[in-house]
Design a protein around this motif. Structure first.
Motif, PDB file in Angstrom:
ATOM      1  N   ARG A  54     -34.142  11.615 -24.086  1.00 26.91           N
ATOM      2  CA  ARG A  54     -34.840  12.837 -23.670  1.00 26.91           C
ATOM      3  C   ARG A  54     -35.675  12.578 -22.419  1.00 26.91           C
ATOM      4  O   ARG A  54     -35.694  13.398 -21.492  1.00 26.91           O
ATOM      5  CB  ARG A  54     -35.730  13.337 -24.804  1.00 26.91           C
TER       6      ARG A  54
ATOM      7  N   SER B 143     -33.480  12.502 -19.503  1.00 26.00           N
ATOM      8  CA  SER B 143     -32.973  13.843 -19.215  1.00 26.00           C
ATOM      9  C   SER B 143     -33.990  14.661 -18.435  1.00 26.00           C
ATOM     10  O   SER B 143     -33.640  15.392 -17.492  1.00 26.00           O
ATOM     11  CB  SER B 143     -32.615  14.548 -20.525  1.00 26.00           C
TER      12      SER B 143
ATOM     13  N   GLU C  37     -31.205  27.560 -18.172  1.00 25.83           N
ATOM     14  CA  GLU C  37     -30.660  27.118 -19.460  1.00 25.83           C
ATOM     15  C   GLU C  37     -30.794  25.611 -19.640  1.00 25.83           C
ATOM     16  O   GLU C  37     -30.970  25.120 -20.761  1.00 25.83           O
ATOM     17  CB  GLU C  37     -29.194  27.538 -19.567  1.00 25.83           C
ATOM     18  N   SER C  38     -30.736  24.848 -18.553  1.00 20.16           N
ATOM     19  CA  SER C  38     -30.794  23.392 -18.652  1.00 20.16           C
ATOM     20  C   SER C  38     -32.116  22.889 -19.210  1.00 20.16           C
ATOM     21  O   SER C  38     -32.198  21.765 -19.717  1.00 20.16           O
ATOM     22  CB  SER C  38     -30.540  22.768 -17.272  1.00 20.16           C
TER      23      SER C  38
ATOM     24  N   ALA D  27     -33.771  24.441 -21.675  1.00 17.16           N
ATOM     25  CA  ALA D  27     -33.985  24.996 -23.011  1.00 17.16           C
ATOM     26  C   ALA D  27     -34.137  23.917 -24.074  1.00 17.16           C
ATOM     27  O   ALA D  27     -34.846  24.114 -25.071  1.00 17.16           O
ATOM     28  CB  ALA D  27     -32.830  25.931 -23.376  1.00 17.16           C
ATOM     29  N   SER D  28     -33.493  22.763 -23.879  1.00 20.91           N
ATOM     30  CA  SER D  28     -33.530  21.710 -24.894  1.00 20.91           C
ATOM     31  C   SER D  28     -34.875  20.991 -24.954  1.00 20.91           C
ATOM     32  O   SER D  28     -35.102  20.173 -25.853  1.00 20.91           O
ATOM     33  CB  SER D  28     -32.429  20.676 -24.621  1.00 20.91           C
ATOM     34  N   LEU D  29     -35.772  21.278 -24.019  1.00 22.71           N
ATOM     35  CA  LEU D  29     -37.030  20.543 -23.943  1.00 22.71           C
ATOM     36  C   LEU D  29     -38.122  21.117 -24.834  1.00 22.71           C
ATOM     37  O   LEU D  29     -39.211  20.552 -24.919  1.00 22.71           O
ATOM     38  CB  LEU D  29     -37.521  20.484 -22.493  1.00 22.71           C
TER      39      LEU D  29
ATOM     40  N   ARG E 132     -39.862  24.801 -27.180  1.00 19.96           N
ATOM     41  CA  ARG E 132     -40.246  26.208 -27.139  1.00 19.96           C
ATOM     42  C   ARG E 132     -41.663  26.310 -26.607  1.00 19.96           C
ATOM     43  O   ARG E 132     -42.603  25.781 -27.216  1.00 19.96           O
ATOM     44  CB  ARG E 132     -40.197  26.820 -28.536  1.00 19.96           C
TER      45      ARG E 132
ATOM     46  N   THR F 202     -42.749  18.318 -21.988  1.00 18.56           N
ATOM     47  CA  THR F 202     -42.202  19.393 -22.800  1.00 18.56           C
ATOM     48  C   THR F 202     -42.485  20.714 -22.100  1.00 18.56           C
ATOM     49  O   THR F 202     -43.143  20.753 -21.048  1.00 18.56           O
ATOM     50  CB  THR F 202     -42.827  19.384 -24.208  1.00 18.56           C
TER      51      THR F 202
END
Length: 366
Positions: free
Chosen positions: A93, A96, A172-173, A175-177, A179, A254
């Motif tokens: 992560r 990323s 969108e890239s 989004a995984s990090l 809410r 985050t």
């Protein structure tokens, strides 16, 4: 600026071993196993020949090494020795995040490889380019002593933070990090729970501050990429400090409230007027010429137009959280998991209560 010649060529048999068989089972597991690492570097086509190494950085959580192999110089970043929760040291992560930010124009080291196979070092790790530059903490390089240099360094720190918070995280890239909604409440709840599993002593101020923070949550104005540990010691400057060469240490990044970064930066920024705490790791900023905490805030507002009326709450949050993760370090030291630490962790016996006192002092002004 890092000296690539000041490297270790021989394993010490404890922190770094030549082969897995050289590790002494009576000691904690080694952090580098050179023959396995050499095989991984071969597979990634990074350098040739033996590896020389040097531990770098001042981080108290993840571990960072400068590696040199032939003409190649790379930085390896890995989590600490087990048994800490892997979720708090997610190398994939972290890498990323840096790749996403590189695409957005934020200065970060280029990621070369991510290894999730634990047979190499026992934990996941990643490799990134070595960036040449200066990390300023306790002293200034001789060529950066003029008041104008100190002012410019201060301004660059804020300007880079403003640029980070301007990154479009609606893509969108990102989004995984995480809410961003509910970020502040989750921070309070998460760190309240961490105290119970990381401390062996009772400090009532932890729960009192937890209750105060939870009862006075400000309304987040917008979402941004939050670094989580944005401070001078995690910033590398070019030789003349005209630009920032790289922002480092993205393990806590985050999506959330950008004022959390500003609160942390200002709460940990050393000034001559305030009593130091254990997380003021760059005392150089107390020298004349650097912006003070209010000056940092004013420059950020000038660049972003942010409403900072609730900033004391974020500063109290930063100090309170710092007390809790510092307590985890202190407990690991008590348990013998930081055998080489003779200064930082032992000082946290009194340092953690000082952080809590500082958080309370800020909270009463909010």
């Amino acid at each position: 600026m890092l000296d690539l010649e000041d490297m270790h060529a021989v394993a010490d048999g404890i922190e770094v071993v030549a082969t897995a068989g050289d590790a002494d089972p009576r000691n904690a597991p080694p952090l580098l196993v050179l023959d396995r690492l050499r095989g991984y570097l071969d597979a990634q086509h990074i350098g040739l020949g033996p590896i020389s190494w040097r531990r770098i950085g001042e981080g108290q959580s993840n571990v960072t090494y400068l590696l040199r192999r032939g003409d190649a110089a790379v930085v390896l970043r890995r989590g600490p020795r087990p048994p800490l929760p892997r979720s708090t040291h997610d190398m994939r992560r972290e890498a990323s995040v840096q790749r996403l930010l590189a695409e957005a124009g934020i200065p970060v080291p280029r990621i070369r490889a991510v290894c999730t196979e634990e047979s190499v070092l026992g934990v996941p790790f990643y490799l990134m380019d070595h960036v040449d530059g200066h990390v300023i903490t306790g002293t200034l390089p001789a060529h950066l002593t003029a008041p104008a240099d100190r002012l410019r360094i201060s301004e660059l720190v804020v300007e880079c933070l403003a640029a980070l918070h301007a990154v479009d995280v609606g893509q969108e890239s990102f989004a995984s990090l995480g809410r961003p909604q509910g970020y502040l409440r989750r921070q309070v709840e998460r760190f309240t729970g961490l105290w119970d599993v990381s401390s062996t002593r009772v400090l009532p101020e932890v729960q009192r501050l937890s209750a105060w923070l939870g009862a006075h949550l400000p309304q987040s104005r917008r979402a941004a990429l939050v670094h989580g540990d944005y401070r001078l010691g995690n910033i590398m400057f070019t030789d003349g400090a005209t630009h920032i060469a790289a922002v480092l240490d993205w393990e806590m990044a985050t999506l959330g409230d950008p004022l959390a970064d500003l609160g942390y930066l200002t709460a940990t920024w050393s000034t001559a007027a305030a009593a130091p705490t254990p997380i003021e790791l760059s005392p150089v900023t107390a020298l004349p010429g650097f912006l003070d905490r209010q000056g940092l805030v004013e420059h950020y507002v000038k660049l972003t137009g942010a409403d900072v009326s609730a900033l004391p709450w974020y500063q109290a949050l930063a100090l309170w959280k710092s007390a809790i993760f510092s307590e985890a370090i202190y407990t690991r030291w008590l348990n013998g998991e930081r055998p080489g630490d003779t200064t930082f962790a032992p000082a946290l016996e009194t340092g953690v209560p000082r952080l809590l006192e500082a958080a309370r002092a800020v909270a009463v002004t909010a």
